[in-house]
Motif scaffolding. Sequence first.
Motif, PDB file in Angstrom:
ATOM      1  N   UNK A  43       0.805  -1.222   0.000  1.00 32.37           N
ATOM      2  CA  UNK A  43       0.000   0.000   0.000  1.00 32.37           C
ATOM      3  C   UNK A  43       0.837   1.271   0.000  1.00 32.37           C
ATOM      4  N   UNK A  44       2.010   1.237   0.639  1.00 34.44           N
ATOM      5  CA  UNK A  44       2.838   2.440   0.749  1.00 34.44           C
ATOM      6  C   UNK A  44       3.578   2.759  -0.545  1.00 34.44           C
ATOM      7  N   UNK A  45       3.496   1.860  -1.542  1.00 37.08           N
ATOM      8  CA  UNK A  45       4.191   2.076  -2.814  1.00 37.08           C
ATOM      9  C   UNK A  45       3.220   2.261  -3.982  1.00 37.08           C
ATOM     10  N   UNK A  46       1.922   2.271  -3.711  1.00 37.13           N
ATOM     11  CA  UNK A  46       0.920   2.264  -4.777  1.00 37.13           C
ATOM     12  C   UNK A  46       0.506   3.674  -5.183  1.00 37.13           C
ATOM     13  N   UNK A  47       0.641   3.971  -6.472  1.00 38.11           N
ATOM     14  CA  UNK A  47       0.093   5.193  -7.055  1.00 38.11           C
ATOM     15  C   UNK A  47      -1.212   4.786  -7.736  1.00 38.11           C
ATOM     16  N   UNK A  48      -2.326   5.134  -7.120  1.00 40.14           N
ATOM     17  CA  UNK A  48      -3.624   4.687  -7.621  1.00 40.14           C
ATOM     18  C   UNK A  48      -4.174   5.678  -8.640  1.00 40.14           C
ATOM     19  N   UNK A  49      -4.817   5.143  -9.676  1.00 36.84           N
ATOM     20  CA  UNK A  49      -5.400   5.996 -10.712  1.00 36.84           C
ATOM     21  C   UNK A  49      -6.611   5.301 -11.309  1.00 36.84           C
ATOM     22  N   UNK A  50      -7.501   6.098 -11.877  1.00 36.50           N
ATOM     23  CA  UNK A  50      -8.707   5.573 -12.509  1.00 36.50           C
ATOM     24  C   UNK A  50      -8.459   5.342 -13.994  1.00 36.50           C
TER      25      UNK A  50
END
Length: 206
Positions: A43-50
């Motif tokens: 979770x600390x490395x995730x760049x979330x995008x749609x």
Amino acid sequence: LYETSYHTDLFDTGLHYNLEAASQDDNFDMRKIFDGSVVQEHSHLAVTFVDNHDSQPGQSLESFVQPWFKKIAYGITLLRRDGYPCIFYGDYYGIRGDNPIDGQKEVIDNLIWVRKSYAYGEQDDYMEDPELIGWVRHGSEDHPGKLAVVISTGDSKTLRMFVGEDQAGKEYSDLTNGNTNKIVIDEEGYGNFEVGPGTLAAWGEK
């Protein structure tokens, strides 16, 4: 990640493809929306995008999240504890061309405001059924307000979630303005949080 000793952030394409699949498939199980995603495993490395310029219609990696699902998708990336969310220019301002798609600036602006005002602290998840999920953010010392988010990909539904005994008697409103009802937290600290069909509601004390 192993080769970089976990010092590199990654765009979460796994989550993106799950969001796209959920927007296309009426039978998608929302309890599995994070399966195979970076945000679930690191979770600390995730760049979330749609979406992004590669996934928009007409591109070689086209995998566009359908417009009806954008509010849900941005709620998932913006209002949860984990991940570093990105907003796609085309979702915000719209996409031009032969088959233009309207932007959703108003929806995204509202969710950004909810994030800045309420989305703090620990998180409890409620993965209720294939069409109904939710979570509660419990606030922080600087931002003590609670946030209850509920998503339905089916009909109108209600999800009972715990926000804290200290919230008993308080009146919550839908901060996304999709529901005009008020929800009163019971003496045990639970609320019966409503959501309309195929959308997201974010409840908090105004």
